[in-house]
Design an enzyme around this catalytic site. Structure first.
Site, PDB file in Angstrom:
ATOM      1  N   PHE A  21      -2.368  -1.144  -9.866  1.00  0.00           N
ATOM      2  CA  PHE A  21      -2.722  -2.417  -9.227  1.00  0.00           C
ATOM      3  C   PHE A  21      -3.983  -3.064  -9.777  1.00  0.00           C
ATOM      4  O   PHE A  21      -4.363  -4.148  -9.350  1.00  0.00           O
ATOM      5  CB  PHE A  21      -2.835  -2.265  -7.701  1.00  0.00           C
ATOM      6  CG  PHE A  21      -3.648  -1.083  -7.237  1.00  0.00           C
ATOM      7  CD1 PHE A  21      -5.024  -1.058  -7.394  1.00  0.00           C
ATOM      8  CD2 PHE A  21      -3.030  -0.012  -6.613  1.00  0.00           C
ATOM      9  CE1 PHE A  21      -5.763   0.014  -6.943  1.00  0.00           C
ATOM     10  CE2 PHE A  21      -3.763   1.080  -6.152  1.00  0.00           C
ATOM     11  CZ  PHE A  21      -5.135   1.092  -6.324  1.00  0.00           C
ATOM     12  N   ARG A  59      -9.553  10.225  -6.766  1.00  0.00           N
ATOM     13  CA  ARG A  59     -10.554   9.390  -6.115  1.00  0.00           C
ATOM     14  C   ARG A  59     -11.949  10.015  -6.206  1.00  0.00           C
ATOM     15  O   ARG A  59     -12.946   9.320  -6.260  1.00  0.00           O
ATOM     16  CB  ARG A  59     -10.163   9.232  -4.638  1.00  0.00           C
ATOM     17  CG  ARG A  59     -10.934   8.211  -3.882  1.00  0.00           C
ATOM     18  CD  ARG A  59     -10.173   7.840  -2.617  1.00  0.00           C
ATOM     19  NE  ARG A  59     -10.651   8.540  -1.445  1.00  0.00           N
ATOM     20  CZ  ARG A  59     -11.738   8.187  -0.752  1.00  0.00           C
ATOM     21  NH1 ARG A  59     -12.458   7.171  -1.146  1.00  0.00           N
ATOM     22  NH2 ARG A  59     -12.092   8.840   0.307  1.00  0.00           N
ATOM     23  N   ARG A  70     -17.025   0.158  -0.600  1.00  0.00           N
ATOM     24  CA  ARG A  70     -15.961  -0.198   0.312  1.00  0.00           C
ATOM     25  C   ARG A  70     -16.176  -1.663   0.649  1.00  0.00           C
ATOM     26  O   ARG A  70     -16.708  -2.018   1.696  1.00  0.00           O
ATOM     27  CB  ARG A  70     -16.038   0.681   1.568  1.00  0.00           C
ATOM     28  CG  ARG A  70     -14.774   0.721   2.380  1.00  0.00           C
ATOM     29  CD  ARG A  70     -14.872   1.738   3.500  1.00  0.00           C
ATOM     30  NE  ARG A  70     -14.705   3.112   3.072  1.00  0.00           N
ATOM     31  CZ  ARG A  70     -13.553   3.671   2.740  1.00  0.00           C
ATOM     32  NH1 ARG A  70     -12.447   2.972   2.792  1.00  0.00           N
ATOM     33  NH2 ARG A  70     -13.494   4.921   2.359  1.00  0.00           N
ATOM     34  N   LYS A 101       0.858  -1.184   0.000  1.00  0.00           N
ATOM     35  CA  LYS A 101       0.000   0.000   0.000  1.00  0.00           C
ATOM     36  C   LYS A 101       0.890   1.228   0.000  1.00  0.00           C
ATOM     37  O   LYS A 101       1.608   1.479   0.963  1.00  0.00           O
ATOM     38  CB  LYS A 101      -0.905   0.013   1.240  1.00  0.00           C
ATOM     39  CG  LYS A 101      -1.893   1.165   1.233  1.00  0.00           C
ATOM     40  CD  LYS A 101      -2.830   1.121   2.433  1.00  0.00           C
ATOM     41  CE  LYS A 101      -4.003   2.088   2.250  1.00  0.00           C
ATOM     42  NZ  LYS A 101      -3.606   3.465   1.959  1.00  0.00           N
TER      43      LYS A 101
END
Length: 512
Positions: free
Chosen positions: A299, A230, A374, A210
């Site tokens: 990623f 984001r 999430r 991360k």
DNA sequence: TTCCGACAGTGGGGTCGCAAT
DNA sequence: ATTGCGACCCCACTATCGGAA
């Protein structure tokens, strides 16, 4: 539609705790809205402005303007005025903005003023934001809520979907597919408290490093590259390195998900503050890029060669990513077979931290890309530090914390026997703790202020935090990142609290 | 009936850029 | 030149509703 109707419904929504009731109220309002009202009513009821933030904050809104007696403002009239407001810039613009705000407020009734203030400061606090507006919209148009939600995630915008839905009906939802050049809300990770816990929950998974930078979604269509944050803001112009990197990849059309971060000359990641400062620089990008060059590190792949990969399992999306993006431009990772393989996950995590990164994210191999969610299939794990600190003061809370002392001023001991404030926190408190600390700090108060109370430095509290960062605001030259309360330590005296010296020694990488 | 996922709320610090001082 | 303000990055945690188990 009159603004007063919106203000009234917003009040009713705020007054009930029931989500189904909130949804009903919103649906009823959406049904009554005229087609031309919709692009305004929908965002207003979701607590947002169609114009985005427009340079008006509490300072301008705090001015007292006598309210109008009768409601005459229309939704579209307000929107037109705010569009004008958003366009004001240059010398004298603050005065001009204030004039327009006063004009607006002067035409508004008391209730309308309250609603507008909430809207303009982004603090509507009616217990219903985008998610419930989506539910209400689905109810009003008799569309399937899950389909509407997915369309909103893929469009990256509730308004766009609402307009199409109300104009054309549920059939319009099919139009909202992943499109290169149109950003999608990114999938987010949940927290886990340890690597073992994350692996236990996920079973077979990929454990990835991360990076402590800025999340980016990179779109390429031929020679055209766009970079989004984001929150889907377009930051392409600030990151020329990302555009070049995307153009070097052996693919003409793709959407990739990753992080932008800056590495120092030693190859170690620069602090979040440095990377964020670079990404925030807009004026002299060339110079900023020379001083703090950034690199994209990817990623996930959401789309490659016109194929939408969102619903594929992560393992397959990653295979596509690996085909397109060479190793150094991809996040490091380790495949973990399951709980029996926890040791290797922990080893990878330790190596990642040793390289100076923030932590790890464990990802289930079967999970699709849940845009805007999430989900439980991405679990982040970061090391947590703790300190025993002394409370110097506390501020009165707002909203549901009105009447409670909430935000604590935290300090460590200094060498000369005093205290150095390291930051504040309002996090981690239960209602019971809020009630208790309001009482206890009241007893310790030595000075009453409009914002709260200063207290005798006696109460010790155990604080968790993610790390130290440099500060110009606090006397020790450092502040805690993401401080939150764990528990009060009434068994400890202030002289048992941690010292600034110990804190700095524990974080040698941070220079005060 | 209990459990748990999703949401909203409550704000934290830093940095940049603009306008005002 | 400095200061104040707003926007936007990063973010943790608790309470609560209501559907899932």
């Amino acid at each position: 539609m009159l603004l007063t109707r919106l203000a009234e419904v917003s009040g009713q929504v705020a007054a009930t705790a029931s989500r189904t009731r909130k949804t009903d109220l919103l649906a009823e309002l959406f049904r009554d809205a005229e087609p031309d009202d919709v692009p305004v009513v929908i965002p207003y009821l979701a607590g947002r402005l169609p114009q985005g933030r427009i340079g008006v904050g509490w300072k301008v809104l705090g001015r007292e303007v006598p309210p109008a007696a009768d409601p005459t403002l229309t939704v579209r009239g307000v929107d037109a005025l705010l569009t004008e407001l958003a366009g004001v810039s240059g010398a004298g613009s603050q005065a001009e903005r204030a004039r327009i705000v006063d004009e607006l407020m002067g035409a508004a009734t008391d209730d309308e003023q309250r609603f507008l203030r909430g809207l303009l400061t982004g603090e509507v606090r009616q217990g219903a934001l985008d998610a419930l507006a989506v539910e209400g919209l689905a109810r009003a148009t008799e569309a399937d809520p899950a389909t509407v939600r997915r369309a909103v995630m893929l469009a990256g915008s509730l308004q766009t979907v609402a307009q199409a839905l109300l104009a054309e009906g549920p059939g319009a939802l099919d139009e909202f597919r992943l499109t290169v050049g149109r950003p999608v809300l990114p999938m987010l990770a949940r927290s886990a408290s340890s690597v073992a816990e994350a692996v236990e929950k996920l079973g077979a998974c990929a454990v990835e490093e991360k990076l402590d930078g800025i999340r980016v979604q990179v779109h390429r269509e031929g020679d055209e590259v766009r970079v989004y944050t984001r929150t889907l803001d377009d930051i392409t112009d600030r990151l020329p390195e990302v555009t070049s990197a995307a153009l070097e990849l052996p693919g003409e059309r793709f959407v990739l998900d990753g992080e932008v971060i800056s590495f120092g000359p030693d190859g170690r990641p620069r602090s979040f503050q440095e990377t964020a400062g670079r990404v925030g620089s807009r004026v002299d990008v060339a110079r900023a890029a020379e001083e703090v060059p950034v690199s994209p590190v990817f990623f996930d792949a959401l789309s490659v060669d016109g194929r939408d990969l969102l619903d594929l399992p992560f393992a397959e999306r990653h295979a596509e990513l690996a085909r397109l993006v060479p190793e150094p431009m991809r996040v490091r990772r380790a495949l973990v077979a399951g709980p029996e393989d926890t040791a290797s996950a922990e080893e990878f995590s330790a190596a990642t931290l040793a390289r100076g990164h923030e932590g790890i994210v464990a990802k289930g191999l079967d999970a699709p890309y849940s845009a805007g969610r999430r989900g439980a299939s991405w679990l982040k794990v970061k090391p947590v530090h703790t300190l025993d600190l002394v409370v110097l003061a506390a501020e009165w809370g707002h909203g549901r914390r009105t009447g409670k002392l909430s935000n604590l001023h935290l300090a460590a001991r200094t060498a000369d026997g005093g205290y150095a404030m390291l930051g504040k926190t309002f996090k981690g408190m239960t209602d019971v703790m809020l009630a208790w600390q309001t009482e206890r700090l009241g007893e310790l108060a030595v000075e009453e202020k409009s914002w709260g109370v200063r207290v005798r430095p006696e109460l010790v509290v155990e604080i968790a935090y993610d790390g130290l960062q440099r500060s110009t605001r606090y006397p020790a030259g450092v502040t805690l990142r993401f401080a939150r309360v764990i528990r009060y330590r009434e068994d400890k005296r202030p002289e048992d609290a941690d010292t600034v010296e110990d804190l700095l020694a524990a974080h040698p990488e941070v220079k005060a």
